[in-house]
Design an enzyme around this catalytic site. Structure first.
Site, mmCIF file in Angstrom:
data_model
loop_
_atom_site.group_PDB
_atom_site.id
_atom_site.type_symbol
_atom_site.label_atom_id
_atom_site.label_comp_id
_atom_site.label_asym_id
_atom_site.label_seq_id
_atom_site.Cartn_x
_atom_site.Cartn_y
_atom_site.Cartn_z
ATOM 1 N N GLY A 7 1.719 0.055 -4.441
ATOM 2 C CA GLY A 7 0.780 1.202 -4.051
ATOM 3 C C GLY A 7 0.602 2.200 -5.113
ATOM 4 O O GLY A 7 0.772 3.343 -4.994
ATOM 5 N N CYS A 8 0.562 1.687 -6.332
ATOM 6 C CA CYS A 8 0.460 2.442 -7.623
ATOM 7 C C CYS A 8 -0.700 2.469 -8.334
ATOM 8 O O CYS A 8 -1.368 1.456 -8.317
ATOM 9 C CB CYS A 8 1.526 2.235 -8.529
ATOM 10 S SG CYS A 8 1.485 3.057 -10.028
ATOM 11 N N GLY A 9 -1.357 3.648 -9.098
ATOM 12 C CA GLY A 9 -2.310 3.382 -9.863
ATOM 13 C C GLY A 9 -2.568 2.444 -10.805
ATOM 14 O O GLY A 9 -3.628 1.798 -11.293
ATOM 15 N N PHE A 10 -1.120 1.869 -11.070
ATOM 16 C CA PHE A 10 -1.305 0.733 -12.142
ATOM 17 C C PHE A 10 -0.917 -0.609 -11.613
ATOM 18 O O PHE A 10 -0.935 -1.433 -12.345
ATOM 19 C CB PHE A 10 0.133 1.230 -13.232
ATOM 20 C CG PHE A 10 0.082 2.392 -14.013
ATOM 21 C CD1 PHE A 10 -0.813 2.389 -15.048
ATOM 22 C CD2 PHE A 10 0.521 3.513 -13.714
ATOM 23 C CE1 PHE A 10 -0.903 3.395 -15.923
ATOM 24 C CE2 PHE A 10 0.604 4.840 -14.397
ATOM 25 C CZ PHE A 10 -0.355 4.778 -15.670
ATOM 26 N N THR A 11 -0.925 -0.686 -10.126
ATOM 27 C CA THR A 11 -1.039 -1.766 -9.468
ATOM 28 C C THR A 11 -1.794 -2.827 -10.099
ATOM 29 O O THR A 11 -1.381 -4.148 -9.974
ATOM 30 C CB THR A 11 -0.959 -1.537 -8.189
ATOM 31 O OG1 THR A 11 0.217 -0.649 -7.513
ATOM 32 C CG2 THR A 11 -0.823 -2.934 -7.148
#
Length: 179
Positions: free
Chosen positions: A33-37
């Site tokens: 659930g990360c911006g880098f996912t």
């Protein structure tokens, strides 16, 4: 040496890194659930393009950064296979910093410390966030966020650390040079 360590797979089995002798290894702490996912996609492409040439990937989900890896190991695996068609093996969700960090991460950080974030849309946000809580944050080797990557050569040496802000093309360049 890297081959002295072991990790637990998402299925609960012990994986000795000595099984990867002679291979190039990419170790990455991940979150769903990360911006880098979305980096799961280029990581999967690396695996498809280079696994037969000797690349192994250790995907280690971690929930230490903003609670961005909720769920159990099965749920994380299901998310990754459904959204990113991942085929590389995932390890058990684990800590990469602090009292309960995997010994593997203690070793990796001792070999390659933090050297700063690359130019990226999240760079300034991350730097401000860390500076607000610790003025010496950039001098510590801790993993700063999800999708920090370590590259290990065929002899077991930790040769590079890429922060999540690094261009994935640079990660691929490093891996290709070692294969």
């Amino acid at each position: 040496m890297i081959y002295d360590y072991e990790v637990t797979t998402g299925k609960g089995e012990c994986l000795k890194l000595s099984e990867f002798k002679g291979k190039v290894i990419l170790v990455v702490n991940t979150a769903t659930g990360c911006g880098f996912t979305p980096q799961y996609a280029p990581i999967e492409k690396l695996y498809k393009d280079y696994h037969e040439k000797g690349l192994e990937i250790l995907d280690i989900p971690c929930n230490q950064f903003g609670g961005q890896a909720p769920g159990n190991d099965d749920e994380i695996h299901e998310f990754c296979t459904f959204h990113y068609n991942t085929t590389f093996p995932q390890m058990k969700k684990s800590d990469v910093n602090g009292e309960n960090e995997l010994p593997l991460y203690t070793y990796l950080k001792s070999q390659k410390g933090f050297a700063g974030f690359n130019q990226h849309e999240y760079k300034e946000t991350l730097e401000k966030m860390f500076a607000a809580s610790d003025p010496d944050w950039n001098k510590k080797p801790d993993i700063k966020w999800n999708f920090t990557k370590f590259v290990i050569d065929r002899s077991g040496n930790v040769v590079a650390r890429f922060e999540p802000t690094a261009d994935m093309a640079k990660v691929e360049e490093c891996i290709k040079a070692l294969l």
